[in-house]
Design an enzyme around this catalytic site. Structure first.
Site, PDB file in Angstrom:
ATOM      1  CE  LYS A  27      -2.233  -3.845   2.940  1.00 51.42           C
ATOM      2  NZ  LYS A  27      -2.168  -5.164   2.262  1.00 51.42           N
ATOM      3  CE1 TYR A  33      -5.163  -1.389   4.546  1.00 56.57           C
ATOM      4  CE2 TYR A  33      -3.810   0.482   3.887  1.00 56.57           C
ATOM      5  CZ  TYR A  33      -4.470  -0.686   3.572  1.00 56.57           C
ATOM      6  OH  TYR A  33      -4.433  -1.158   2.287  1.00 56.57           O
ATOM      7  CB  SER A  56      -0.911   0.017   1.240  1.00 50.21           C
ATOM      8  OG  SER A  56      -1.604   1.230   1.370  1.00 50.21           O
TER       9      SER A  56
END
Length: 321
Positions: free
Chosen positions: A170, A166, A153
């Protein structure tokens, strides 16, 4: 150039029941791959579960004349991952590619996150990728090679707010991908990363409204500009046996593909380095105009194809067309 085909190849895709994973599964199946559609069918935050999404994709592939089986195990459990591999081997007798795509989301400001938010993200994104990669790694070692494509990401790059849980998870996947790539060629394995620029339920108008504080309708066109099928070509390419890349991160979406790389410059060198000298030379220290790539990041069996891939002293993440 002839079509990149996957006839006779078996591909395991986690998170393949919806969005990006579903798009990968359909694209690869249309090129002859036999697909293990692995999806727990959970909600956006990782709760619940259903065999519906995986089953629907399997039916869609079969209706188009392809071959696919479902696995509704969890990537966070060793026994679940082992069952995925067993499903591939029992159904098709082999396994050639693993695409780690399972993921959840829950954007929030750092001060509003609770510790369990971080744990859930790490369990699914990072540990899920670790467990699947290690399981297929041992299989690939015995069989002379294979390909791993990890869904990474741009979240860890600090370009959006509400990405600490998040993006942090990632970021771990990025590190794992690059570190695995250093070990991969001696076994005939290639490990690369793929960052989808796509509008799915993880970036729905409602989610984007929460992140940016704008009305959901202002994000309504994202689905038209960044549909999942426009991000899958990069993942399909990285999964193909002819792809020479190893340790490379590609972002793809909306008709564009580009590379994200860890870069280093030459920085500033001194025999008696002090904080004051760093302050006096900070412009030189942070100047990335002559930076070069770090790590493998090139051909499957070449560590460094040219002298420009020498190391340096400062690291950042950059994107380039």
């Amino acid at each position: 150039m002839s079509e990149l085909r996957f006839d006779g190849k078996v591909v395991l895709i986690t998170g393949a029941g919806r969005g990006v994973g579903r798009s990968h599964a359909l694209a690869l199946a249309s090129r002859g791959a036999r697909i293990v559609v692995a999806d727990r069918g959970v909600a956006l935050d990782g709760t619940g579960g259903s065999d519906g999404p995986a089953g629907e994709v399997v039916n869609e592939i079969r209706a188009a004349g392809g071959e696919a089986v479902a696995s509704c195990e969890s990537v966070t459990e060793e026994k679940g991952v082992a069952a995925m591999i067993e499903t591939a081997l029992d159904s098709f007798g082999r396994l050639d590619v693993a695409i780690n795509n399972a993921g959840i989301n829950g954007p929030e400001l750092f001060e509003n996150h609770v510790f369990d938010d971080f744990r859930r993200m790490i369990d699914v994104h990072y540990f899920g990728t670790v467990l699947v990669s290690q399981a297929v790694w041992k299989h690939f070692m015995k069989n002379g090679g294979g390909r791993i494509v990890n869904t990474v990401s741009e979240g860890p790059l600090g370009i959006h707010e509400m990405m600490t849980a998040y993006g942090g998870a990632k970021g771990g996947v990025i590190g794992l991908t690059l570190a695995l790539a250093a070990e991969a060629p001696k076994y005939g394995i290639a490990v690369n990363g793929f960052s989808p620029r796509v509008a799915t339920r993880m970036s729905s108008p409602e989610v984007m409204s929460h992140v940016y504080g704008r009305p959901p309708e202002s994000f309504a066109r994202l689905g038209q500009i960044f549909p999942p099928e426009l991000c899958s070509p990069a993942a399909v390419y990285l999964a193909h046996e002819s792809c020479p890349l190893n340790g490379v991160l590609l972002a793809c979406g909306g008709g564009q593909v580009l590379r994200t790389a860890v870069m280093q410059n030459q920085g500033h060198t001194s025999e008696n380095l002090t904080p004051e000298e760093i302050a006096a030379n900070v412009d030189k220290v942070i100047d990335m105009s002559a930076a070069v790539n770090v790590g493998v990041g090139v051909g499957k069996h070449e560590a460094q194809p040219n002298a420009k891939l020498a190391g340096g002293n400062q690291t950042t993440l950059q994107s380039a067309h």
